[in-house]
Design a protein around this motif. Structure first.
Motif, PDB file in Angstrom:
ATOM      1  N   GLN A  36       0.837  -1.200   0.000  1.00  0.00           N
ATOM      2  CA  GLN A  36       0.000   0.000   0.000  1.00  0.00           C
ATOM      3  C   GLN A  36       0.872   1.249   0.000  1.00  0.00           C
ATOM      4  N   ASP A  37       1.956   1.237   0.777  1.00  0.00           N
ATOM      5  CA  ASP A  37       2.887   2.364   0.790  1.00  0.00           C
ATOM      6  C   ASP A  37       3.515   2.566  -0.591  1.00  0.00           C
ATOM      7  N   GLN A  38       3.918   1.459  -1.220  1.00  0.00           N
ATOM      8  CA  GLN A  38       4.505   1.546  -2.558  1.00  0.00           C
ATOM      9  C   GLN A  38       3.499   2.082  -3.562  1.00  0.00           C
ATOM     10  N   LEU A  39       2.266   1.639  -3.463  1.00  0.00           N
ATOM     11  CA  LEU A  39       1.213   2.091  -4.369  1.00  0.00           C
ATOM     12  C   LEU A  39       0.973   3.590  -4.218  1.00  0.00           C
ATOM     13  N   MET A  40       0.929   4.061  -2.988  1.00  0.00           N
ATOM     14  CA  MET A  40       0.720   5.492  -2.756  1.00  0.00           C
ATOM     15  C   MET A  40       1.874   6.316  -3.327  1.00  0.00           C
ATOM     16  N   THR A  41       3.097   5.819  -3.163  1.00  0.00           N
ATOM     17  CA  THR A  41       4.265   6.510  -3.720  1.00  0.00           C
ATOM     18  C   THR A  41       4.175   6.572  -5.234  1.00  0.00           C
ATOM     19  N   LEU A  42       3.819   5.451  -5.850  1.00  0.00           N
ATOM     20  CA  LEU A  42       3.691   5.412  -7.310  1.00  0.00           C
ATOM     21  C   LEU A  42       2.576   6.333  -7.804  1.00  0.00           C
ATOM     22  N   GLN A  43       1.486   6.405  -7.070  1.00  0.00           N
ATOM     23  CA  GLN A  43       0.390   7.287  -7.468  1.00  0.00           C
ATOM     24  C   GLN A  43       0.822   8.744  -7.409  1.00  0.00           C
ATOM     25  N   LYS A  44       1.589   9.105  -6.375  1.00  0.00           N
ATOM     26  CA  LYS A  44       2.089  10.475  -6.266  1.00  0.00           C
ATOM     27  C   LYS A  44       3.049  10.789  -7.406  1.00  0.00           C
ATOM     28  N   GLN A  45       3.915   9.830  -7.733  1.00  0.00           N
ATOM     29  CA  GLN A  45       4.853  10.030  -8.834  1.00  0.00           C
ATOM     30  C   GLN A  45       4.122  10.180 -10.163  1.00  0.00           C
ATOM     31  N   MET A  46       3.100   9.371 -10.373  1.00  0.00           N
ATOM     32  CA  MET A  46       2.318   9.464 -11.610  1.00  0.00           C
ATOM     33  C   MET A  46       1.614  10.804 -11.717  1.00  0.00           C
ATOM     34  N   ALA A  47       1.069  11.288 -10.613  1.00  0.00           N
ATOM     35  CA  ALA A  47       0.398  12.584 -10.616  1.00  0.00           C
ATOM     36  C   ALA A  47       1.396  13.698 -10.937  1.00  0.00           C
ATOM     37  N   ALA A  48       2.605  13.614 -10.361  1.00  0.00           N
ATOM     38  CA  ALA A  48       3.626  14.623 -10.635  1.00  0.00           C
ATOM     39  C   ALA A  48       4.054  14.572 -12.101  1.00  0.00           C
ATOM     40  N   LEU A  49       4.214  13.368 -12.650  1.00  0.00           N
ATOM     41  CA  LEU A  49       4.578  13.248 -14.064  1.00  0.00           C
ATOM     42  C   LEU A  49       3.475  13.772 -14.976  1.00  0.00           C
ATOM     43  N   ALA A  50       2.235  13.491 -14.650  1.00  0.00           N
ATOM     44  CA  ALA A  50       1.119  13.984 -15.460  1.00  0.00           C
ATOM     45  C   ALA A  50       1.084  15.503 -15.438  1.00  0.00           C
ATOM     46  N   LYS A  51       1.354  16.078 -14.278  1.00  0.00           N
ATOM     47  CA  LYS A  51       1.374  17.538 -14.159  1.00  0.00           C
ATOM     48  C   LYS A  51       2.497  18.122 -15.006  1.00  0.00           C
ATOM     49  N   LYS A  52       3.679  17.486 -14.975  1.00  0.00           N
ATOM     50  CA  LYS A  52       4.798  17.961 -15.791  1.00  0.00           C
ATOM     51  C   LYS A  52       4.491  17.831 -17.276  1.00  0.00           C
TER      52      LYS A  52
END
Length: 74
Positions: A36-52
């Motif tokens: 779950q921790d890994q999933l949350m980290t990946l979701q945050k990274q994906m959101a940051a990449l989408a924003k970029k």
């Protein structure tokens, strides 16, 4: 008819099984928490990449690549 020794053996066996089951459940819970921790980290990274990606504007050099004529072998 079962003897007291048989009952004690069965109870000890059940207690052993219960201990192993509790250990397995705890191991599975720990793995789930980690995932779950890994999933949350990946979701945050994906959101940051989408924003970029949304912030990137096509440059003139990228736009000119689309307008270039294909190489002679086409």
């Amino acid at each position: 008819m079962t003897t007291t020794t048989d009952l004690e053996y069965k109870i000890a066996d059940l207690e052993t099984q219960l201990a192993f089951q509790e250990d397995t459940i705890q191991s599975l819970n720990d793995a789930l928490i980690s995932q779950q921790d890994q999933l949350m980290t990946l979701q945050k990274q994906m959101a940051a990449l989408a924003k970029k990606m949304k912030a990137i504007q096509p440059s003139d050099s990228l736009a000119s690549l689309d307008d270039e004529t294909p190489p002679p072998h086409y």
